[in-house]
Design an enzyme around this catalytic site. Structure first.
Site, PDB file in Angstrom:
ATOM      1  N   LYS A 112      35.996  51.222  46.313  1.00  0.00           N
ATOM      2  CA  LYS A 112      36.943  51.449  45.224  1.00  0.00           C
ATOM      3  C   LYS A 112      37.875  52.610  45.494  1.00  0.00           C
ATOM      4  CE  LYS A 112      34.724  49.243  41.324  1.00  0.00           C
ATOM      5  NZ  LYS A 112      33.772  49.371  40.248  1.00  0.00           N
ATOM      6  N   LYS A 195      35.328  39.170  47.249  1.00  0.00           N
ATOM      7  CA  LYS A 195      34.657  38.550  46.100  1.00  0.00           C
ATOM      8  C   LYS A 195      35.660  38.333  44.974  1.00  0.00           C
ATOM      9  CE  LYS A 195      33.244  42.741  43.671  1.00  0.00           C
ATOM     10  NZ  LYS A 195      32.242  43.527  42.993  1.00  0.00           N
ATOM     11  N   LYS A 198      37.636  41.194  38.783  1.00  0.00           N
ATOM     12  CA  LYS A 198      38.557  41.385  37.668  1.00  0.00           C
ATOM     13  C   LYS A 198      39.846  42.009  38.146  1.00  0.00           C
ATOM     14  CE  LYS A 198      34.599  41.947  34.661  1.00  0.00           C
ATOM     15  NZ  LYS A 198      33.361  42.698  34.950  1.00  0.00           N
TER      16      LYS A 198
END
Ligand code: TYM
Length: 332
Positions: A112, A195, A198
């Protein structure tokens, strides 16, 4: 009965198909057999950029989606994380037995912050895994059904439980991850090496459970496929087609082998058209039910308040034990 616990963050206006296939669906299957706890980790949602104007709405949407998917608030304990202050309290205690280096090795944090750099991340994002450990350990959970991406966080949780037990005396159940292999990771439709998430790069990469089913169909039809023409499950050579087969199999219960033989000699286009229909048939009733539930937010809030009360009974007992073991002066 063994206890299971899990949750999905309210960080978007809808859960996506990966959340459903990798997690929520398994929760629904497990709730009959286990003592189940499902919650909405809204404290986790604020570890990344968020808008206060959206948070409550998104939390209600996820709550409605859990119920629409089959979570039964009578059978399972069902609540919002921020309504149970013990989560943050236990997280602090766990922070104080977690190594800085140990936390630094969490790959989700590294992923992230890869683009933006660790300096732009918050301490909250760094401490995300210990809050997650607190979620799990507060309820003495035996099993935690999650997708593959949460495996490392579960490992940390187990280590922290064992460490606490060794240092302060038996306190926590050491939980196990239950990861359903075949569906543990649904990939991005536009970039099948990442993957489904969102926050994927292209909105076309994910199927949002609450969007217009026509859009969902379009996204399946425009999914990236692979060189060649053969419809075969081969994640290394054919990640795009394999992902479509996984989704197909998960939503219909047909085995991959069965699908491969059904589509022998057919073209990618056939698979996509059929899968689009399967996806539409799946999302349409789920969406309708979610919207019905969203139309009565007071009822949702009432269910969540009952759940929070039940959760607190368990959480406060665990936290009291933890504080006692750690030697804090009891408050009268
Ligand atoms: P979250 O909100 O990112 O995702 C919720 C669940 O969906 C699974 N999942 C997927 N499964 C298959 N394919 C995908 N593409 C995919 N994307 C997401 C996740 O593995 C997860 O099971 N940290 C957790 C939330 C959390 C939690 C907890 C979970 C907080 N505390 C305690 C279990 C127990 C998370 O970010 O999930």
């Amino acid at each position: 009965k063994k206890r299971i616990l899990s949750g999905a963050k309210p960080t978007a206006d809808s859960l996506h198909l990966g959340n459903y296939i990798g997690a929520v669906r398994n929760w629904v299957d497990m709730q009959a057999q286990y003592d189940a706890v499902f919650f909405i980790p809204d404290l986790h949602a604020v570890t990344v950029d968020f808008d206060p104007a959206d948070l409550a709405k998104r939390t209600r949407i996820v709550a409605a989606q859990y119920i629409a998917a089959g979570i039964d608030p009578d059978k399972s304990i069902f609540f919002v994380q921020s309504h149970v202050p013990e989560h943050a309290q236990l997280a602090w205690a766990l922070n104080c037995i977690t190594g800085f280096g140990e936390a630094s090795r969490m790959t989700q944090f590294k992923d992230k912050t890869q683009k933006s750099g660790a300096d732009s991340a918050t301490l909250g994002l760094f401490a995300y895994p210990t809050l997650m450990a607190a979620d799990i350990l507060l309820y003495q959970s035996d099993l935690v059904p999650v997708g593959e991406d949460q495996r490392q966080h579960l490992e940390l949780t187990r280590n922290l439980a064992q460490r606490f037990n060794t240092r302060f005396g038996e306190t926590f159940t050491v939980p196990e991850a239950t990861i359903v292999k075949e569906s543990a990771k649904i990939y991005d439709l536009q970039n099948p090496s990442a993957k489904m998430s969102k926050t994927g790069e292209s909105p076309n990469g994910a199927i949002q459970l609450l969007e217009d089913p026509k859009i969902a169909a379009k996204r399946i039809k425009s999914a990236v496929t692979d060189a060649g023409t053969e419809i075969r499950f081969d994640p290394a050579e054919k990640p795009g087609v394999s992902n479509l087969l996984t989704i197909f199999s998960s939503l219909t219960g047909k085995s991959i082998a069965e699908l491969e033989s059904d589509y022998a000699g057919k073209m990618y286009g056939h698979l996509k058209v059929d899968l689009a229909e399967v996806v539409v048939d799946f999302v349409t009733p789920l969406r309708d039910r979610t919207n019905e539930l969203m139309a009565d937010p007071a009822e949702l809030d009432r269910l969540l308040a009952i759940g929070a009360g039940r959760a607190r009974d368990i959480a406060s007992a665990t936290l009291a034990k933890v504080y006692d073991r750690m030697g804090f002066l009891p408050s009268l």
